[in-house]
Design a protein around this motif. Structure first.
Motif, PDB file in Angstrom:
ATOM      1  N   ARG A  30       0.822  -1.205   0.000  1.00 21.78           N
ATOM      2  CA  ARG A  30       0.000   0.000   0.000  1.00 21.78           C
ATOM      3  C   ARG A  30       0.861   1.263   0.000  1.00 21.78           C
ATOM      4  NH1 ARG A  30      -2.807  -3.889   2.435  1.00 21.78           N
ATOM      5  NH2 ARG A  30      -5.023  -4.046   2.015  1.00 21.78           N
ATOM      6  N   PHE A  43      -4.479   8.106 -10.351  1.00 20.38           N
ATOM      7  CA  PHE A  43      -5.158   6.934  -9.827  1.00 20.38           C
ATOM      8  C   PHE A  43      -6.639   7.049 -10.139  1.00 20.38           C
ATOM      9  CE2 PHE A  43      -4.471  10.041  -6.496  1.00 20.38           C
ATOM     10  CZ  PHE A  43      -5.741  10.251  -5.980  1.00 20.38           C
ATOM     11  N   SER A  47     -10.508   4.863  -6.224  1.00 18.62           N
ATOM     12  CA  SER A  47      -9.442   4.000  -5.704  1.00 18.62           C
ATOM     13  C   SER A  47      -9.151   4.313  -4.245  1.00 18.62           C
ATOM     14  CB  SER A  47      -8.155   4.195  -6.504  1.00 18.62           C
ATOM     15  OG  SER A  47      -8.326   3.792  -7.821  1.00 18.62           O
ATOM     16  N   MET A  65      -4.055   3.339  -0.636  1.00 18.43           N
ATOM     17  CA  MET A  65      -4.424   2.459  -1.745  1.00 18.43           C
ATOM     18  C   MET A  65      -3.313   1.473  -2.035  1.00 18.43           C
ATOM     19  SD  MET A  65      -3.956   4.943  -5.060  1.00 18.43           S
ATOM     20  CE  MET A  65      -4.959   6.232  -4.369  1.00 18.43           C
ATOM     21  N   ARG A  66      -3.666   0.420  -2.744  1.00 18.01           N
ATOM     22  CA  ARG A  66      -2.674  -0.554  -3.176  1.00 18.01           C
ATOM     23  C   ARG A  66      -1.851   0.044  -4.306  1.00 18.01           C
ATOM     24  NH1 ARG A  66      -2.786  -5.574  -1.615  1.00 18.01           N
ATOM     25  NH2 ARG A  66      -4.498  -6.328  -0.369  1.00 18.01           N
ATOM     26  N   GLU A 102      -1.057  -1.332  -6.978  1.00 21.52           N
ATOM     27  CA  GLU A 102      -1.629  -1.707  -8.272  1.00 21.52           C
ATOM     28  C   GLU A 102      -2.766  -0.786  -8.700  1.00 21.52           C
ATOM     29  OE1 GLU A 102      -4.614  -5.240  -6.708  1.00 21.52           O
ATOM     30  OE2 GLU A 102      -2.535  -5.703  -7.209  1.00 21.52           O
ATOM     31  N   ASP A 103      -3.327   0.030  -7.773  1.00 28.41           N
ATOM     32  CA  ASP A 103      -4.366   0.999  -8.123  1.00 28.41           C
ATOM     33  C   ASP A 103      -3.791   2.268  -8.753  1.00 28.41           C
ATOM     34  OD1 ASP A 103      -6.356  -0.672  -7.232  1.00 28.41           O
ATOM     35  OD2 ASP A 103      -6.441   0.227  -5.223  1.00 28.41           O
TER      36      ASP A 103
END
Length: 97
Positions: A9, A67, A71, A85-86, A88-89
């Motif tokens: 994250r 992003f 997200s 957020m992660r 990957e987001d």
């Protein structure tokens, strides 16, 4: 207070968008959308993959990023609004010229 993200994250501070349209019309707060640009405030140094390998994160502290509109999770820490957020987001890192 110090906050440290876990796993993959990142903690992002939204960047303010312009409140005027290209035609010069001032957009009120009630009609403005949430910004989709932000600045990484605190990211992880690495990420553990499913096969056990360690991969460094692509997003670094201080990077300006794009992003998704919905997200992450919005949190308020000591009066400052942040988004957790992660990695990957994150869709892209904005690079200055």
């Amino acid at each position: 207070m110090k906050i440290r993200p876990l796993h993959d994250r990142v903690i992002v501070k939204r960047l303010e968008e312009d409140r005027t349209s290209p035609g010069g019309i001032v957009i009120p707060d009630t009609a403005a959308e949430k910004p989709i640009r932000g600045k990484d405030r605190r990211g992880r140094q690495s990420r553990i993959l499913e096969n056990g390998q360690v991969r460094p994160c692509d997003v670094k502290v201080g990077d300006k990023i794009l992003f998704g509109k919905f997200s992450g999770t919005e949190v308020k820490v000591e009066g400052e609004e942040l988004v957790v957020m992660r990695e990957e987001d994150v869709m892209a890192v904005i690079e200055s010229k």
